[in-house]
Write a protein that holds these residues in place. Structure first.
Motif, short mmCIF file in Angstrom:
data_model
loop_
_atom_site.label_atom_id
_atom_site.label_comp_id
_atom_site.label_asym_id
_atom_site.label_seq_id
_atom_site.Cartn_x
_atom_site.Cartn_y
_atom_site.Cartn_z
N GLY A 267 20.70 20.04 23.82
CA GLY A 267 21.61 19.15 24.58
C GLY A 267 21.33 17.79 24.33
N VAL A 268 20.34 17.30 23.96
CA VAL A 268 19.74 16.00 23.63
C VAL A 268 20.30 15.70 22.16
N ALA A 269 20.09 16.63 21.12
CA ALA A 269 20.24 16.68 19.89
C ALA A 269 21.69 16.27 19.73
N ILE A 270 22.46 17.22 20.48
CA ILE A 270 24.03 16.79 20.29
C ILE A 270 24.42 15.50 20.68
N ILE A 271 23.83 15.00 21.72
CA ILE A 271 24.29 13.51 22.07
C ILE A 271 23.95 12.68 21.11
N GLY A 272 22.71 12.74 20.57
CA GLY A 272 22.39 11.91 19.47
C GLY A 272 23.21 12.10 18.28
N LEU A 273 23.76 13.17 17.77
CA LEU A 273 24.62 13.24 16.86
C LEU A 273 25.98 12.50 17.17
N LEU A 274 26.39 12.86 18.35
CA LEU A 274 27.71 12.20 18.75
C LEU A 274 27.69 10.73 18.81
N VAL A 275 26.63 10.18 19.26
CA VAL A 275 26.35 8.63 19.50
C VAL A 275 26.33 8.06 18.08
N SER A 276 25.73 8.82 17.19
CA SER A 276 25.44 8.41 15.77
C SER A 276 26.58 8.51 14.86
N ASN A 277 27.77 9.03 15.37
CA ASN A 277 28.85 9.37 14.64
C ASN A 277 28.89 10.49 13.51
N VAL A 278 27.79 11.39 13.70
CA VAL A 278 27.53 12.30 12.57
C VAL A 278 28.82 13.37 12.82
N ILE A 279 28.91 13.81 14.11
CA ILE A 279 29.95 14.57 14.47
C ILE A 279 30.76 13.84 15.56
N THR A 280 32.00 14.32 15.64
CA THR A 280 32.96 13.75 16.55
C THR A 280 33.02 15.13 17.73
N ALA A 281 33.55 14.40 18.99
CA ALA A 281 33.69 15.20 20.05
C ALA A 281 34.46 16.47 19.96
N VAL A 282 35.80 16.30 19.21
CA VAL A 282 36.77 17.54 19.04
C VAL A 282 37.06 17.89 17.67
#
Length: 282
Positions: A267-282
């Motif tokens: 979960g924390v890893a996903i948040i990190g990827l989202l915050v750093s814009n490596v992946i998008t939410a949808v």
């Protein structure tokens, strides 16, 4: 979707369907990392349909139990003297399934729409981990002599766990994680809570998969394709069968702490990827 992508997703589904780590969450993560539009109706339908393979593995693995419970339930309906623990288990599964199905149908648009977000997956993984941890600690404090077994299950347990199972409609929560947590808080021993989770999950997930296959037949045919969808189902079947055998051995002598830690890390890893814009939410 290519055949090799479907194989990977089938493996992910088979490994995670019955572990308390959220199969839908992991499929969503994997689909996102592959560059797939996770809010696309075809992807959503595919995710639900390949679960049928994993559930068929559970049906075969627990076939003797299913046949025994089904026979006892039907016999008990017409003969009060024949109503035993298996009859009560049958009612628990029926009641729990009806509750879950009702909520799923009412919330279908939300489930396939707004909840298909990586933020929801990440938050679901982390937040429900605390519920699992609390249930684990609660179970550890209950003396073995006072822990409930499958023979004590009633329709009320089915109603409670059916309601709790509805929480798993949120990606990241985990169906098995929700029902096992509810079972542990209800005083069931770990093996009983895990088996009841299987029994409740079989009809719910078969219904969900069949509903998606029927309602999205044309859409899947025109987008994902039934060839790769069937590949995913077959792979998930074989992987899930091995996963079930492992899980039942694991819960006999272990807590769920390792799953809790794993969920929080992911979960924390996903948040990190989202915050750093490596992946998008949808």
């Amino acid at each position: 979707m290519t055949w090799w992508q479907s194989i990977i997703l089938g493996i992910v589904e088979g490994v995670t369907e019955f572990l308390p780590v959220s199969s839908t969450g992991h499929l969503t993560i994997t689909e996102k990392l592959m560059g797939m539009p996770i809010d696309d109706p075809g992807i959503t339908a595919y995710t639900a349909i390949i679960q049928i393979g994993a559930i068929l593995a559970a049906v075969i693995y627990f076939w003797k139990d299913i046949a025994r419970i089904g026979a006892a339930f039907l016999k008990g309906l017409g003969n009060k003297d024949a109503r035993d623990a298996d009859y009560n288990m049958g009612w628990a599964v029926v009641v729990g399934t009806v509750i879950t199905a009702g909520v799923a149908l009412l919330g279908k648009d939300l489930i396939t729409g707004a909840l298909r977000s990586m933020w929801v997956v990440a938050i679901g993984l982390i937040v429900w981990s605390f519920a699992m941890f609390a249930a684990d600690r609660h179970a550890a404090k209950v003396p073995a002599s006072k822990q409930r077994t499958l023979e004590t299950i009633t329709w009320k347990d089915g109603a409670i766990l059916g309601a709790v199972q509805c929480l798993s409609l949120v990606p990241g929560v985990s169906r098995s994680g929700a029902t096992i947590t509810g079972g542990l808080f209800s005083g069931l021993d770990r093996l009983a809570a895990t088996k009841l989770s299987f029994y409740l999950g079989i009809p719910a997930l078969v219904a969900a998969g069949c509903y998606e296959a029927a309602s999205e037949f044309t859409h899947v045919s025109n987008t994902i394709g039934w060839g790769v969808t069937i590949i995913g189902m077959v792979v998930s079947f074989f992987v899930a069968y091995a996963s079930i055998a492992w899980l039942l051995q694991f819960v006999a002598s272990n807590t769920f702490t390792s799953f809790v830690v794993y969920r929080i890390v992911v979960g924390v890893a996903i948040i990190g990827l989202l915050v750093s814009n490596v992946i998008t939410a949808v």
